[in-house]
Design a protein around this motif. Structure first.
Motif, mmCIF file in Angstrom:
data_model
loop_
_atom_site.group_PDB
_atom_site.id
_atom_site.type_symbol
_atom_site.label_atom_id
_atom_site.label_comp_id
_atom_site.label_asym_id
_atom_site.label_seq_id
_atom_site.Cartn_x
_atom_site.Cartn_y
_atom_site.Cartn_z
ATOM 1 N N ASP A 211 0.877 -1.181 0.000
ATOM 2 C CA ASP A 211 0.000 0.000 0.000
ATOM 3 C C ASP A 211 0.907 1.223 0.000
ATOM 4 O O ASP A 211 1.139 1.844 1.032
ATOM 5 C CB ASP A 211 -0.907 -0.024 1.236
ATOM 6 N N ASP A 213 0.647 4.196 -1.468
ATOM 7 C CA ASP A 213 0.058 5.534 -1.316
ATOM 8 C C ASP A 213 -0.632 5.710 0.034
ATOM 9 O O ASP A 213 -1.162 6.789 0.336
ATOM 10 C CB ASP A 213 -0.880 5.873 -2.472
ATOM 11 N N ARG A 217 -5.535 0.477 1.239
ATOM 12 C CA ARG A 217 -5.835 -0.621 0.311
ATOM 13 C C ARG A 217 -4.601 -0.911 -0.531
ATOM 14 O O ARG A 217 -3.904 -0.002 -0.960
ATOM 15 C CB ARG A 217 -7.006 -0.248 -0.603
ATOM 16 N N ASP A 227 0.676 1.627 -6.117
ATOM 17 C CA ASP A 227 0.726 0.388 -5.330
ATOM 18 C C ASP A 227 1.310 -0.766 -6.154
ATOM 19 O O ASP A 227 2.110 -1.560 -5.649
ATOM 20 C CB ASP A 227 -0.677 -0.001 -4.839
HETATM 21 CA CA CA Z 1 -3.115 1.990 -1.667
#
Ligand code: CA
Length: 409
Positions: A211, A213, A217, A227
């Motif tokens: 993940d 950023d 997620r 990602d």
């Molecule tokens: Ca992400």
């Protein structure tokens, strides 16, 4: 529209099965389910439910995802065809490292410069290699696949040719949905279940996805490649990538070179290769580096490469020599490096599956065990080819050309 047409042209549908890629997971090929149908598939979905739940998939997730899943006959057809498909390495490289792909890769490097620098700094993997994998797997994100992953994996698990492998991938894909890393409708990819910008299988996602950023997620599917590219760098780092060391380089071999030395299993310090007269094709001196091997992907009449441990790291993405060379060479081209200088033996075509089996049978009949008659050109077949070539007074390069098959006949 040009971008889309270009993406289609750059899409490398299916692997390079010329060598040992047919079955990258190394599983035994079964016969498959010849009576596949949506009805049979629905029964399978009902039957597999208990196994999936036992493996940790919540019932509600299973039921919701599988309600929308369908039997995909095209996926099965593609899976069958893969075993038959053959392409020479030069035909593959013409597409894999085309001038278009090089140019688009340079654009991608420029456009994502900040992101790529941060990824390189965090994972210690050269950004050109990450971008080269991105370029080969999805034409830099423009061709990520549109087959619903759950349907593809469930079809392949139901098809039973490699059931246990795809059952495991399906369970993992369901867990990804359960954890809401991607919306169910957005989980799409290749017919074989590879997903996102750099085509991760669900098991690779589970082990390596990042993940980057920081939005909570691990999203390798969306338009933003952050990602996915970080996940690829992480993957290479975990398999031992050594930054600033080459994957390999094209070399010139001396006329009296001992071709018994040309296999990935013969590793020597660079200094030893230098003493044997191996020189960089581009001139200058061989780079300092760890132990290296000589690889002749098209026999002694084609290009020769000195390959380093980073070559084996890329193999974790895909075992085919053609793929690894494409990634490494594309990365070099993105840095402004030269094209491959030696000519490929373009007069040859790839052997078909039946011809590869015939080759193995003929070798065995002549007393050179090729490790079975399965149509897969692995280390044992190459060793048998070399031994036979030696016995015939030919250059023992181990390359199974149509010419060699003709001689064996
Ligand atoms: Ca992400």
């Amino acid at each position: 529209m040009r971008a889309l047409a270009l993406a289609a042209a750059l899409a490398l549908t299916g692997p390079v099965a010329a060598q040992t890629l047919d079955d990258p997971e190394g599983t035994i090929l079964g016969t498959g389910r010849e009576d596949g149908s949506e009805t049979g598939f629905r029964d399978w979905v009902t039957g597999f439910r208990a196994k999936a739940l036992e493996a940790g998939v919540p019932a509600a997730t299973y039921d919701a995802a599988m309600r929308g899943a369908h039997y995909l006959p095209d996926v099965v057809a593609r899976d069958r065809r893969q075993s038959e498909f053959t392409k020479t390495i030069w035909d593959y490289l013409d597409v894999a490292v085309s001038e278009d792909r090089v140019a688009l890769g340079k654009q991608a490097l420029a456009k994502q410069a900040d992101l790529l620098d941060r990824i390189e700094a965090r994972y210690g993997v050269d950004k050109e290699v990450v971008v080269a994998i991105w370029g080969l797997e999805s034409a830099y994100g423009t061709w990520r696949g549109d087959v619903p992953t759950i349907s593809a994996l469930a079809t392949l698990a139901y098809d039973a040719r490699r059931a246990s492998f795809f059952e495991g991938q399906l369970v993992q894909a369901l867990k990804i949905l359960d954890q809401a890393h991607v919306a169910p409708g957005a989980m799409v990819g290749s017919w074989a279940g590879a997903m996102g910008h750099t085509q991760f299988m669900p098991s690779s996602w589970a082990e390596f996805a990042q993940d980057f950023d920081g939005d909570g997620r691990r999203d390798i599917w969306g338009d933003d490649p952050a990602d996915a590219l970080a996940s690829t760098a992480h993957y290479l780092a975990k398999w031992g990538w050594q930054k600033d060391l080459p994957w390999g380089l094209e070399v010139k071999l001396p006329a009296d070179f001992d071709y018994d030395q040309t296999t990935e299993r013969v590793k020597k310090p660079v200094a030893d290769w230098r003493l044997l007269g191996v020189q960089p094709m581009a001139g200058g001196d061989l780079p300092e580096g760890p132990e290296a091997s000589i690889l002749l992907p098209a026999g002694h009449t084609g290009p020769a490469f000195l390959i380093f441990p980073n070559f084996q790291v890329i193999e974790h993405y895909n075992l085919a020599d053609a793929y690894v060379i494409a990634v490494g060479h594309l990365a070099d081209r993105l840095r402004g490096g030269p094209t491959i200088a030696a000519a490929w033996p373009r007069q040859w075509r790839a052997l078909t599956q039946d011809e590869r089996k015939e080759l193995q049978a003929l070798l065995a009949a002549a007393g050179f065990d090729a490790g079975g008659v399965d149509g897969r050109i692995g280390p044992k077949t190459i060793a048998a080819v070399k031994a036979w070539q030696k016995a015939q007074g030919l250059t023992p390069d181990g390359y199974p050309s149509p010419d060699l098959l003709e001689k064996l006949r």
